[in-house]
Design an enzyme around this catalytic site. Structure first.
Site, PDB file in Angstrom:
ATOM      1  CG  HIS A 188     -13.810  39.717 -73.132  1.00 15.38           C
ATOM      2  ND1 HIS A 188     -14.277  38.514 -73.614  1.00 15.38           N
ATOM      3  CD2 HIS A 188     -14.151  39.745 -71.822  1.00 15.38           C
ATOM      4  CE1 HIS A 188     -14.880  37.861 -72.639  1.00 15.38           C
ATOM      5  NE2 HIS A 188     -14.805  38.591 -71.539  1.00 15.38           N
TER       6      HIS A 188
ATOM      7  CD  GLU B 168     -17.965  40.526 -70.217  1.00 10.11           C
ATOM      8  OE1 GLU B 168     -18.812  40.257 -69.346  1.00 10.11           O
ATOM      9  OE2 GLU B 168     -17.092  39.708 -70.590  1.00 10.11           O
TER      10      GLU B 168
ATOM     11  CG  HIS C   7      -2.565  50.565 -67.989  1.00 10.72           C
ATOM     12  ND1 HIS C   7      -1.443  50.297 -67.229  1.00 10.72           N
ATOM     13  CD2 HIS C   7      -2.169  50.443 -69.279  1.00 10.72           C
ATOM     14  CE1 HIS C   7      -0.426  50.027 -68.037  1.00 10.72           C
ATOM     15  NE2 HIS C   7      -0.834  50.109 -69.289  1.00 10.72           N
TER      16      HIS C   7
ATOM     17  CD  GLU D  45       0.536  52.935 -71.360  1.00  9.03           C
ATOM     18  OE1 GLU D  45       1.710  53.335 -71.286  1.00  9.03           O
ATOM     19  OE2 GLU D  45       0.214  51.725 -71.264  1.00  9.03           O
TER      20      GLU D  45
END
Length: 140
Positions: A5, A55, A74, A117
């Site tokens: 994550h 998260e 990003h 994005e």
């Protein structure tokens, strides 16, 4: 090794969940509050099996906004129709910071100014108005 994550700290959990869940369509994988540490963790994913997660860390006592570092970069998501998703997101009040002029890529920002994005799945779509003529807005 398996990618698990990306963690981002959020200022307003309700607004951030609205953006990621209601607008972008992510799913809450799990959520847990930690009263002893005064924070909440929420994990989000696309809902696919073994999909990487985001998260969200919400520190209950954080009064000041977190600094925004462009070095973070990003988050990126592949979409089936870049124009359709941008129209939907824009209709929900989100600024398209970098419009999909090329039929391939767009950028928006979360309430905590995290750049997201959006990339067209497969080949770029043919250029289409109003996106072709739309200028960039702010940072992305």
């Amino acid at each position: 090794m398996k990618y698990l994550h990306t963690m981002i700290r959020v200022q307003n959990l309700e607004k951030t969940l609205h953006f990621f869940v209601d607008i972008l369509g992510l799913k809450v994988s799990r959520q847990r509050e930690y009263p002893e540490g005064k924070f909440t963790l929420v994990f989000l994913s696309t809902g696919e099996v073994d999909a990487p997660e985001i998260e969200l860390t919400f520190n209950w006592d954080q009064a000041e906004p977190y600094s925004v570092g462009r070095n973070f970069g990003h988050l990126a998501y592949e979409v089936d129709d870049i124009y359709q998703i941008c129209e939907k997101i824009q209709s929900m009040g989100v600024v398209i910071n970098r419009p999909p002029r090329d039929g391939r890529m767009a950028f928006v920002r979360s309430p905590d100014l995290i750049s997201i994005e959006l990339l067209q799945k497969g080949n770029p779509l043919p250029p289409k108005e109003p996106w072709v003529s739309m200028p960039n807005t702010g940072e992305w």
